[in-house]
Write an enzyme that holds these catalytic residues in place. Structure first.
Site, PDB file in Angstrom:
ATOM      1  N   LYS A  26      -7.706  -1.790   6.081  1.00 28.14           N
ATOM      2  CA  LYS A  26      -7.958  -2.364   4.744  1.00 28.14           C
ATOM      3  C   LYS A  26      -7.085  -3.595   4.508  1.00 28.14           C
ATOM      4  O   LYS A  26      -7.524  -4.568   3.922  1.00 28.14           O
ATOM      5  CB  LYS A  26      -7.612  -1.326   3.663  1.00 28.14           C
ATOM      6  CG  LYS A  26      -8.714  -0.330   3.406  1.00 28.14           C
ATOM      7  CD  LYS A  26      -8.472   0.408   2.109  1.00 28.14           C
ATOM      8  CE  LYS A  26      -7.428   1.498   2.230  1.00 28.14           C
ATOM      9  NZ  LYS A  26      -7.902   2.769   2.706  1.00 28.14           N
TER      10      LYS A  26
ATOM     11  N   ASP B 136     -13.987   2.124   6.900  1.00 28.85           N
ATOM     12  CA  ASP B 136     -12.897   2.949   6.360  1.00 28.85           C
ATOM     13  C   ASP B 136     -13.376   3.683   5.113  1.00 28.85           C
ATOM     14  O   ASP B 136     -13.061   4.855   4.913  1.00 28.85           O
ATOM     15  CB  ASP B 136     -11.666   2.094   6.024  1.00 28.85           C
ATOM     16  CG  ASP B 136     -10.633   2.912   5.257  1.00 28.85           C
ATOM     17  OD1 ASP B 136     -10.143   3.905   5.818  1.00 28.85           O
ATOM     18  OD2 ASP B 136     -10.369   2.603   4.081  1.00 28.85           O
TER      19      ASP B 136
ATOM     20  N   SER C  42      -6.596   3.702   8.679  1.00 24.96           N
ATOM     21  CA  SER C  42      -7.247   3.516   7.380  1.00 24.96           C
ATOM     22  C   SER C  42      -6.504   2.448   6.570  1.00 24.96           C
ATOM     23  O   SER C  42      -7.105   1.492   6.059  1.00 24.96           O
ATOM     24  CB  SER C  42      -7.251   4.858   6.634  1.00 24.96           C
ATOM     25  OG  SER C  42      -7.512   4.679   5.270  1.00 24.96           O
TER      26      SER C  42
ATOM     27  N   HIS D 137       0.857  -1.183   0.000  1.00 26.02           N
ATOM     28  CA  HIS D 137       0.000   0.000   0.000  1.00 26.02           C
ATOM     29  C   HIS D 137       0.896   1.237   0.000  1.00 26.02           C
ATOM     30  O   HIS D 137       2.039   1.179   0.436  1.00 26.02           O
ATOM     31  CB  HIS D 137      -0.892   0.005   1.243  1.00 26.02           C
ATOM     32  CG  HIS D 137      -2.157   0.789   1.064  1.00 26.02           C
ATOM     33  ND1 HIS D 137      -3.295   0.233   0.523  1.00 26.02           N
ATOM     34  CD2 HIS D 137      -2.460   2.075   1.346  1.00 26.02           C
ATOM     35  CE1 HIS D 137      -4.242   1.164   0.473  1.00 26.02           C
ATOM     36  NE2 HIS D 137      -3.758   2.291   0.973  1.00 26.02           N
TER      37      HIS D 137
ATOM     38  N   ARG E  12     -13.356  12.195   5.584  1.00 29.04           N
ATOM     39  CA  ARG E  12     -12.115  12.948   5.872  1.00 29.04           C
ATOM     40  C   ARG E  12     -11.735  13.828   4.696  1.00 29.04           C
ATOM     41  O   ARG E  12     -11.300  14.968   4.863  1.00 29.04           O
ATOM     42  CB  ARG E  12     -10.963  11.968   6.158  1.00 29.04           C
ATOM     43  CG  ARG E  12     -11.024  11.351   7.531  1.00 29.04           C
ATOM     44  CD  ARG E  12     -10.100  10.151   7.611  1.00 29.04           C
ATOM     45  NE  ARG E  12      -8.740  10.470   7.238  1.00 29.04           N
ATOM     46  CZ  ARG E  12      -7.881   9.590   6.691  1.00 29.04           C
ATOM     47  NH1 ARG E  12      -8.267   8.358   6.462  1.00 29.04           N
ATOM     48  NH2 ARG E  12      -6.669   9.959   6.391  1.00 29.04           N
TER      49      ARG E  12
HETATM   50  N1  URA Z   1      -4.297   5.860   1.896  1.00 26.44           N
HETATM   51  C1  URA Z   1      -5.278   5.247   2.603  1.00 26.44           C
HETATM   52  O1  URA Z   1      -5.675   4.123   2.324  1.00 26.44           O
HETATM   53  N2  URA Z   1      -5.783   5.924   3.640  1.00 26.44           N
HETATM   54  C2  URA Z   1      -5.383   7.145   3.998  1.00 26.44           C
HETATM   55  O2  URA Z   1      -5.880   7.663   4.959  1.00 26.44           O
HETATM   56  C3  URA Z   1      -4.374   7.769   3.240  1.00 26.44           C
HETATM   57  C4  URA Z   1      -3.845   7.097   2.183  1.00 26.44           C
END
Ligand code: URA
Length: 434
Positions: free
Chosen positions: A187, A161, A183, A82, A168
């Site tokens: 995930k 999320d 967040s 990620h 947000r």
């Molecule tokens: N990527 C994400 O998945 N969440 C965030 O809050 C920022 C970047």
């Protein structure tokens, strides 16, 4: 317990209990807590911060707000990747087929653009026919059959999320360490990752503007990973200038295709190889980082990474004829070069400003419901440290609106800064935290 009591507690900088965090996450996911109350709590968290324990509890509550995928039947270690977000960040499009071609199963859930940063889902959807919202069975089947699937957060995975992330974005509460850490990690936990490599971007085009904050975010995610039994490695990378040369959805897909065919810009290559090597290490496929990088380079050179990308796109309904001949892709109506007025060395290309400019051309969303224009964006011809002669081309502006052109040229001219003295090219990899 009421949501008002919870907002009041956080507003007054008191620590929330696990029960209070669960109450908020479950209530908001089910729609029992309104957007305006959730906004107040998120803003209070943004201002007051969270303790490590609160962040871990928020992560687990969001991870378990929907289904949690169990991918243990693969009998292979599922290593996920990620990024904390950036401008021109097409790394997933290149890296994931590449590691899949070396036997790392890729079950990837990506996001859309957030703020001035781009999102992998928007990029994938600019390939005609590519479906990012396939059902969970097809997602798992694709990973089983071809070793890779890349989807959006449309399945019932970490739905909390999804809601909080969008909220947000709409109330200017993205750049918060506990909110970003929870967040991302929620995930990853929900989508069945057993080990995780995170690209923590640092600089003007990242949510973490300086090294100290990026290190704090990385350490927090590693700690959450430990608590949830998911080994996590964070690679801090430079996001002061855009990554690679293109910014904009289709433009970045094209750059990714060139990269997979062996023509990869140096800074993109550094990031792809470093993240890829750690993915191979965590999967137990190749423990030696140097050898892992050699394997990655080999699979680009022998065409296996590109073949895997083609398999991925085909399996998700995409029309691969566009990839095999990039000329088939639609282009913006206007492609305008920007010439340098002076000779010298490039010393700054502020990534956030490039991201904002690309967004204003239509590459990103100002509001959640906005449609993006996949053809538009910026293509840089020069990067920081490079020399430019007078009247040489600095960049191209891709737009569908002639009215945007003059304004965009003026802005771009100010963003790309040139000086007479030599400038050192910027390093892409800043630090690795394990
Ligand atoms: N990527 C994400 O998945 N969440 C965030 O809050 C920022 C970047």
């Amino acid at each position: 317990m009421t949501i008002l009591e919870i907002i009041e507690k956080k507003r007054d900088n008191k620590e929330l209990t696990k029960e209070e965090i669960d109450f908020f996450v479950q209530g908001y996911t089910k729609g029992e807590i309104s957007d305006y109350q959730a906004s107040a709590l998120i803003m209070a968290i943004y201002i007051q911060g969270m303790t490590k324990e609160e962040t871990a509890n928020l992560t687990l509550a969001m991870a378990h707000s929907g289904e949690v995928l169990d991918l243990s039947s693969f009998n292979k270690i599922i290593v996920d990747k990620h990024s904390t977000g950036g401008v021109g960040d097409k790394v997933s499009l290149i890296l994931l087929p590449l590691v899949a071609s070396l036997g790392v199963p890729v079950a990837k859930m990506s996001g859309r653009g957030l703020g001035f940063t781009g999102g992998t889902v928007d990029k994938l959807e600019s390939i005609p026919g590519y479906k990012t919202n396939i059902d969970i069975n097809k997602f798992v089947k694709n990973v089983e059959n071809i070793g890779i699937s890349m989807i959006s957060q449309t399945l019932n995975l970490a739905p909390a999320d999804k809601k909080i992330y969008a909220l947000r974005d709409s109330i200017s509460c993205v750049e918060s360490i506990p909110l970003i850490a929870s967040s991302i990690m929620s995930k990853k936990i929900a989508s069945g990752a057993q080990k995780i490599v995170i690209d923590v971007t640092v600089g003007s085009g990242a949510f973490m503007k300086n090294l100290k904050d990026a290190e704090k975010l990385a350490k927090e995610m590693i700690e959450i990973g430990k608590l949830a039994n998911r080994e996590t490695v964070c690679i801090l990378t430079n996001m002061n200038q855009p990554l690679g040369y293109s910014v904009g959805n289709l433009l970045e897909v094209k750059e990714a295709v060139f990269a997979l065919k062996g023509r990869m810009k140096e800074d993109v290559k550094d990031v792809v190889l470093e993240l890829g090597a750690y993915m191979l290490k965590l999967s137990n496929i190749e423990k030696d980082i140097k050898k892992a990088k050699e394997s990655l380079i080999r699979n680009i050179e022998n065409g296996k990474a590109y073949e895997k990308f083609i398999e991925l796109v085909r399996s998700q309904g995409g029309d691969v004829s566009y990839l095999n001949d990039l000329e088939n892709f639609e282009e913006s109506r206007f492609i305008e070069p920007l010439y340098s007025k002076e000779a010298g060395y490039i010393y700054e290309i502020n990534a956030k400003n490039i991201g904002k400019l690309a967004c204003s051309l239509g590459a990103g969303r100002i509001r959640k419901e906005d449609k993006i224009d996949k053809t538009v964006g910026i293509v840089l011809e020069k990067k920081v440290g490079e020399y430019v002669a007078q009247e040489e081309i600095l960049a191209y502006i891709h737009t569908n609106n002639s009215k945007d052109l003059e304004k965009a040229k003026k802005e771009l001219k100010e963003i790309i800064k040139i000086r007479k003295e030599k400038v050192k090219p910027q390093d892409s990899i800043i630090k690795i935290i394990e």
